[in-house]
Each structure stands twice: as C-alpha cells, then as structure tokens.
Design an enzyme around this catalytic site. Structure first.
Site, short mmCIF file in Angstrom:
data_model
loop_
_atom_site.label_atom_id
_atom_site.label_comp_id
_atom_site.label_asym_id
_atom_site.label_seq_id
_atom_site.Cartn_x
_atom_site.Cartn_y
_atom_site.Cartn_z
N ARG A 1 0.83 -1.21 0.00
CA ARG A 1 0.00 0.00 0.00
C ARG A 1 0.86 1.26 0.00
O ARG A 1 0.55 2.25 -0.65
CB ARG A 1 -0.91 0.02 1.22
CG ARG A 1 -2.05 -0.98 1.14
CD ARG A 1 -2.98 -0.75 2.30
NE ARG A 1 -4.04 -1.75 2.35
CZ ARG A 1 -5.01 -1.74 3.26
NH1 ARG A 1 -5.06 -0.79 4.16
NH2 ARG A 1 -5.94 -2.67 3.27
N ASP B 1 -15.45 9.94 9.46
CA ASP B 1 -14.36 8.97 9.27
C ASP B 1 -13.04 9.73 9.30
O ASP B 1 -12.98 10.92 8.95
CB ASP B 1 -14.51 8.26 7.92
CG ASP B 1 -13.76 6.92 7.89
OD1 ASP B 1 -14.42 5.87 7.98
OD2 ASP B 1 -12.51 6.93 7.77
C1 LIG Z 1 -14.09 -1.42 7.89
S1 LIG Z 1 -14.63 0.23 7.83
C2 LIG Z 1 -16.24 0.09 8.58
C3 LIG Z 1 -17.30 0.86 7.83
C4 LIG Z 1 -18.72 0.72 8.39
N1 LIG Z 1 -18.79 1.20 9.74
C5 LIG Z 1 -19.18 -0.71 8.29
O1 LIG Z 1 -19.29 -1.40 9.31
O2 LIG Z 1 -19.43 -1.16 7.16
C6 LIG Z 1 -13.66 0.99 9.13
C7 LIG Z 1 -13.57 2.51 9.02
O3 LIG Z 1 -13.05 3.03 10.24
C8 LIG Z 1 -12.26 4.16 9.92
N2 LIG Z 1 -11.35 4.48 11.03
C9 LIG Z 1 -10.24 3.80 11.43
N3 LIG Z 1 -9.64 4.44 12.44
C10 LIG Z 1 -10.38 5.54 12.70
C11 LIG Z 1 -10.27 6.61 13.64
N4 LIG Z 1 -9.25 6.69 14.54
N5 LIG Z 1 -11.21 7.58 13.62
C12 LIG Z 1 -12.23 7.53 12.74
N6 LIG Z 1 -12.39 6.56 11.82
C13 LIG Z 1 -11.47 5.56 11.81
C14 LIG Z 1 -11.55 3.74 8.64
O4 LIG Z 1 -11.07 4.85 7.91
C15 LIG Z 1 -12.62 2.94 7.91
O5 LIG Z 1 -13.29 3.71 6.94
#
Ligand SMILES: C[S@@+](CC[C@H](N)C(=O)[O-])C[C@H]1O[C@@H](n2cnc3c(N)ncnc32)[C@H](O)[C@@H]1O
Length: 282
Positions: A42, A150
C-alpha cells in the site's frame, strides 16, 4: 526511479516500527508485523507518488513538521474501508424499533440524531436512513439527521459525493434503488448510482478522528461504530466506551460490529441489550 525499482522497495523492520508507532499515535490503528507485506504494497504507491527511493526517507518525511499532509495520506493508505449496504442487517431491524419509539417525540417537533462513526464510504449511514424512511416516510419532513464521520479524507469525499458504482450496490434491492438513487453515469462500462436529494439533505459527512476532539454539541439517539474498533487495541477501545456513553442519550443505543464487544460493559456504564447492541445503564 523506474516502476520496477519501486516494486523492489523493501519495508525494513525499523521503518515498519516507525510507521506502526505513528499510525497508533495518530489514529489508534494497531499494525501487526504479519501485515507488513500488505502495508509495504500500500505504501509503495505513496513512495512512488512522492518520488522517494526508500522507506527510511519516507519515515523521515512523516516524522517531520512538514509531514502533516503525508501523515493524512499514510493513515488513508492504512485504513481498511470495506463496507456494504445493510451490513449486519439485525441492527437495521432494531433501528426501525428505535424509530417507532421516537416517532411521537419527532412528530411533536423533537429531534433524532444518529452518528455513523467510522462511516467509510457512507453505505452504513445511507442504509440507516433508507431503513427509517421505509419505516416511516414522514421522517423526511421531521427533524431527523444522520452524521457520518471517518478519519480517512478519501472515503469522506466519496460519501459526500454519494455516487456508488454498481459493484458497491449489493444489498440494495431494485425497488430501493429506484426510490432513493438516480442513475448517475456509466464509468468504464459500469453503471453508477447517486443518492437522491432527500438522502443528501438528511446526512452530513465530516472528517473526524475518533481519538481526537469530538465537536458535537448534542447527544445522539443512536451511534453505529461497527467494524472500526476491531483495528484498535484493548486500551484504545476502553478509552472510547466512556466517550460514547457521554454523547449518547440516556435511552440511546450503541451498535458495534459483529466481532466487537465491550468486555465488562457495566464498568463503562453500558448494558448489553442484544447482539453487539449496548444501552446506557441508568
Ligand atoms: C471497515 S470500515 C467500517 C465501515 C462501516 N462502519 C461498516 O461497518 O461497514 C472501518 C472505518 O473506520 C475508519 N477508522 C479507522 N480508524 C479511525 C479513527 N481513529 N477515527 C475515525 N475513523 C477511523 C476507517 O477509515 C474505515 O473507513
């Protein structure tokens, strides 16, 4: 440097540690060494974009005062953004029940606020709103709003644009697609669907790091933080639960992802009321 040389770039152990430490400090993401190959691939794209020839120089950049922009790119490259419409559908069934209880309050001029925390490309927030509109179309004219946040600026921009290629439309029936989306374009032979005006009006998407300040003034009726804390260690999770408790209404609910749990919820002021569903303790 040519493309072949870039694919030979090796993420050495010291650079991995520096990147993992920074990711943890900035975003709570816990990077394990087993994922080093994935992280290397990545980040090679970032090195290529910057014209850097090794990971040591990349670490110097992200560790410097001038590295702010690149630190955002780094976090964006490290996050896992997989999502889909109506994921873990049992929560949307519970949501319809929550709305049923809130309708008298809404009809009397009250508000209902929902937060999709870690919303990725917006499918979770859009699914929640469609569920509510299907259950009670009148909510379109009541004071109900959804906030999607996010840490990753790329997914926030995507969610704001609200244009989903066909391959991301799984879970949306033809009837729901016709009702809440418009045919946008065809890109590279693939149809795209844009959320309609009503959906856009009722959902706002913002960048927000869950580890940082939360500027929200009013408490939420419901928080969905699903498939986000799985990337955090126990300490980071434990620091989040009281914060969620604080911004939830006393009769609100918190939804986590299918493999996430609050262990010893009472310690954090929560009661587990259903599968990965938590309510504040009185
Ligand atoms: C796997 S996705 C989940 C999306 C959705 N909630 C779902 O369950 O389908 C995880 C998301 O968490 C976000 N994320 C990770 N660390 C974070 C942080 N410290 N603050 C806010 N968002 C975060 C990532 O950018 C990503 O878009």
């Amino acid at each position: 440097m040519n493309a072949k040389a870039h694919t030979n770039l090796q993420l050495d152990a010291a650079s991995f540690r520096a990147i993992a430490d920074l990711a943890y400090r900035e975003s709570g993401l816990t990077l394990v060494e087993e994922k080093a190959t994935m992280i290397q691939s990545r980040l090679r794209q970032r090195l290529r974009a910057l014209g850097l020839s090794n990971f040591q120089d990349y670490c110097t950049l992200i560790g410097s005062d001038d590295g702010h922009t690149e630190r955002r790119h780094l976090i964006s490259a490290l996050t896992t953004n997989v999502s889909h419409f109506f994921r873990e559908s049992h929560h949307f069934e519970t949501l319809a029940t929550v709305l049923e209880n809130r309708l008298p309050h809404l009809r009397a001029g009250g508000t209902m606020r929902i937060w999709s925390a870690g919303c990725s490309n917006g499918q979770e927030a859009v699914s929640a709103l469609i569920t509510l509109l299907e259950h009670a179309p009148e909510v379109a004219n009541l004071d109900l709003r959804i906030l999607g946040t996010d840490i990753d600026p790329k997914v926030v921009a995507f969610a704001r644009a609200g244009v989903y290629p066909d391959r991301l439309m799984g879970g949306v029936s033809d009837a729901l697609r016709a009702k809440y989306f418009t045919n946008a374009n065809t890109a590279d032979g693939e149809a795209e669907y844009a959320t309609n005006e009503m959906i856009r009006r009722m959902i706002r998407f913002n960048e927000l790091n869950l580890l940082g300040q939360w500027p929200m003034a009013r408490p939420f009726d419901l928080i969905l933080c699903r498939n986000v804390v799985i990337y955090f260690d126990a300490q980071t999770q434990a620091a989040l639960w009281p914060r969620f408790r604080k911004v939830l209404k006393s009769d609100g609910l918190l939804f986590l992802g299918h493999s996430e749990r609050i262990s010893d919820p009472a310690r954090f002021g929560f009661d587990c009321t259903g599968p990965t569903t938590y309510a504040p303790l009185a």
